[in-house]
Motif scaffolding. Structure first.
Motif, mmCIF file in Angstrom:
data_model
loop_
_atom_site.group_PDB
_atom_site.id
_atom_site.type_symbol
_atom_site.label_atom_id
_atom_site.label_comp_id
_atom_site.label_asym_id
_atom_site.label_seq_id
_atom_site.Cartn_x
_atom_site.Cartn_y
_atom_site.Cartn_z
ATOM 1 N N TYR A 5 0.671 -1.028 0.258
ATOM 2 C CA TYR A 5 0.153 0.065 0.518
ATOM 3 C C TYR A 5 0.497 1.246 -0.001
ATOM 4 C CZ TYR A 5 -3.345 3.119 0.742
ATOM 5 O OH TYR A 5 -5.130 3.998 1.026
ATOM 6 N N LEU A 6 2.064 0.910 0.570
ATOM 7 C CA LEU A 6 2.374 2.486 1.013
ATOM 8 C C LEU A 6 3.360 2.512 -0.601
ATOM 9 C CD1 LEU A 6 4.061 2.376 4.292
ATOM 10 C CD2 LEU A 6 2.131 3.466 3.804
ATOM 11 N N ALA A 7 3.573 1.769 -0.631
ATOM 12 C CA ALA A 7 5.022 1.843 -2.235
ATOM 13 C C ALA A 7 3.880 1.977 -3.192
ATOM 14 C CB ALA A 7 5.439 0.197 -2.772
ATOM 15 N N GLY A 8 2.695 2.111 -3.268
ATOM 16 C CA GLY A 8 1.221 2.364 -4.637
ATOM 17 C C GLY A 8 0.607 3.657 -3.641
ATOM 18 N N HIS A 9 1.180 3.851 -2.319
ATOM 19 C CA HIS A 9 0.546 5.603 -2.515
ATOM 20 C C HIS A 9 1.768 5.834 -1.383
ATOM 21 C CE1 HIS A 9 -3.089 2.917 -2.370
ATOM 22 N NE2 HIS A 9 -3.286 3.985 -2.417
ATOM 23 N N ILE A 56 4.657 2.950 9.416
ATOM 24 C CA ILE A 56 4.853 4.259 9.742
ATOM 25 C C ILE A 56 5.770 4.707 9.017
ATOM 26 C CG2 ILE A 56 5.772 4.750 11.807
ATOM 27 C CD1 ILE A 56 4.623 7.888 11.759
ATOM 28 N N ARG A 57 6.005 5.568 7.614
ATOM 29 C CA ARG A 57 7.668 6.113 6.738
ATOM 30 C C ARG A 57 8.257 6.428 7.983
ATOM 31 N NH1 ARG A 57 6.300 5.608 1.532
ATOM 32 N NH2 ARG A 57 4.894 5.808 0.727
ATOM 33 N N ARG A 58 9.556 6.252 7.729
ATOM 34 C CA ARG A 58 10.570 6.370 8.393
ATOM 35 C C ARG A 58 10.841 8.254 7.647
ATOM 36 N NH1 ARG A 58 15.554 5.253 11.085
ATOM 37 N NH2 ARG A 58 16.520 8.017 11.623
ATOM 38 N N ASP A 59 10.723 8.921 6.645
ATOM 39 C CA ASP A 59 10.621 10.085 6.275
ATOM 40 C C ASP A 59 9.267 11.293 7.308
ATOM 41 O OD1 ASP A 59 8.811 9.826 5.187
ATOM 42 O OD2 ASP A 59 9.076 10.310 3.285
ATOM 43 N N LEU A 60 8.269 10.703 7.642
ATOM 44 C CA LEU A 60 7.224 11.366 8.388
ATOM 45 C C LEU A 60 8.063 11.356 10.262
ATOM 46 C CD1 LEU A 60 4.700 12.426 8.799
ATOM 47 C CD2 LEU A 60 2.935 9.792 8.472
ATOM 48 N N LEU A 61 8.168 10.564 10.568
ATOM 49 C CA LEU A 61 8.837 10.051 12.044
ATOM 50 C C LEU A 61 10.211 11.438 12.392
ATOM 51 C CD1 LEU A 61 9.413 6.693 12.694
ATOM 52 C CD2 LEU A 61 7.673 7.621 13.441
ATOM 53 N N ASP A 62 10.973 11.355 10.759
ATOM 54 C CA ASP A 62 11.531 12.482 10.690
ATOM 55 C C ASP A 62 11.004 13.598 11.088
ATOM 56 O OD1 ASP A 62 13.839 10.843 10.870
ATOM 57 O OD2 ASP A 62 13.920 10.567 8.714
ATOM 58 N N ARG A 63 9.855 13.810 10.679
ATOM 59 C CA ARG A 63 9.785 14.666 10.348
ATOM 60 C C ARG A 63 8.380 15.922 11.862
ATOM 61 N NH1 ARG A 63 5.068 15.309 5.999
ATOM 62 N NH2 ARG A 63 5.276 17.969 6.086
ATOM 63 N N VAL A 64 7.932 14.852 12.366
ATOM 64 C CA VAL A 64 7.246 14.799 14.117
ATOM 65 C C VAL A 64 8.142 14.738 14.948
ATOM 66 C CG1 VAL A 64 4.711 14.510 12.377
ATOM 67 C CG2 VAL A 64 5.923 12.829 13.836
ATOM 68 N N GLY A 65 8.928 13.305 15.150
ATOM 69 C CA GLY A 65 9.329 12.734 16.135
ATOM 70 C C GLY A 65 9.118 11.871 16.215
ATOM 71 N N LEU A 66 9.655 10.959 17.253
ATOM 72 C CA LEU A 66 9.522 9.571 17.867
ATOM 73 C C LEU A 66 8.594 9.984 18.954
ATOM 74 C CD1 LEU A 66 13.259 8.402 17.767
ATOM 75 C CD2 LEU A 66 11.141 7.889 16.453
ATOM 76 N N TYR A 91 -6.050 3.403 4.825
ATOM 77 C CA TYR A 91 -6.321 2.364 5.326
ATOM 78 C C TYR A 91 -6.762 1.402 4.413
ATOM 79 C CZ TYR A 91 -10.548 -0.231 7.842
ATOM 80 O OH TYR A 91 -11.465 -1.604 8.145
ATOM 81 N N LEU A 92 -6.348 0.094 5.809
ATOM 82 C CA LEU A 92 -6.743 -1.275 4.578
ATOM 83 C C LEU A 92 -7.857 -2.071 5.150
ATOM 84 C CD1 LEU A 92 -3.891 -3.190 3.914
ATOM 85 C CD2 LEU A 92 -5.151 -1.870 2.535
ATOM 86 N N PRO A 93 -8.862 -2.372 4.900
ATOM 87 C CA PRO A 93 -10.483 -2.881 5.550
ATOM 88 C C PRO A 93 -9.744 -4.633 5.444
ATOM 89 C CG PRO A 93 -11.133 -2.448 3.092
ATOM 90 C CD PRO A 93 -9.511 -1.825 3.747
#
Length: 217
Positions: A5-9, A56-66, A91-93
């Motif tokens: 899903y992440l690879a496609g979005h 969660i993507r690592r780059d998002l964690l880099d932006r908002v913190g751990l 979201y994956l149902p």
């Protein structure tokens, strides 16, 4: 799965799915299902997405913190809110993880810590000067839901008086909370426990039987 899903979005920073709840022996109990992510809706109702079932993507964690380790219980809720302010979620149902419930688990044994954490998170959120207008517009309703959530945590930890106090504050902040199923799912139990002087004695069990027709609710 979630990786696909992440690879496609590429614009999505976090993806989550449903959970299968299991008991201490690994037996299936029920499936917890969720919904498409909406930050305003999640904050407004003190909602939830699956902790064990998100990626969660690592780059998002880099932006908002751990995770904020100053919190005891709801570090994940705090992270989701911070991440949801800057990124979209997917979201994956489908069931993507399992969550084991047992009496010694942190979820069941430390509910009073969740009660403290949820209010800390919400007070900090609504103190932000850069809060989006859509979130600012639901502030009272969101805080009311946070106090209701905290009341449940206190009640599960047998803090009956604290639970009652938080229920009262919930209604003061947002009176329509009185019309919600979530409020009436908790209020009668808190009232019975207060009349009985707590949840542990025989009087509580007797009142539970009188009101609900059973002794274990």
């Amino acid at each position: 799965g979630e990786l696909e899903y992440l690879a496609g979005h590429p614009g999505v920073g976090l993806v989550y799915g449903d959970l299968e709840m299991i008991d201490a022996a690994g037996n299936f109990l029920w499936r917890s299902t969720y919904r498409d992510f909406d930050l305003v809706d999640l904050v407004r109702r003190a909602g939830w997405i699956s902790q064990q079932g998100n990626l969660i993507r690592r780059d998002l964690l880099d932006r908002v913190g751990l995770l904020d380790t100053g919190l005891h219980f709801q570090m994940d809720l705090d992270l989701w809110i911070r991440a949801g302010l800057v990124s979209s979620f997917g979201y994956l149902p489908q069931a993507v993880a399992r969550f084991r419930l047992h009496r010694d688990s942190k979820t069941l044994s430390k509910s009073y810590l969740a009660a403290q954490d949820v209010l800390t998170i919400y007070r900090r959120l609504f103190a932000r000067p850069d809060l989006p207008p859509a979130l600012r517009a639901v502030e009272n309703e969101a805080l009311s839901s946070a106090y209701l959530h905290a009341a449940r945590g206190w009640f599960e930890s047998d803090g009956v008086n604290e639970a009652a106090r938080h229920l009262q504050r919930s209604v003061q902040l947002y009176p329509p909370q009185l019309l919600r199923r979530t409020f009436w799912g908790l209020f009668p139990s808190v009232l019975v426990a207060r009349l009985a002087g707590g949840k542990q004695g025989g009087l509580y069990r007797a009142l539970q039987h009188l009101v609900y027709g059973k002794t274990d609710r």
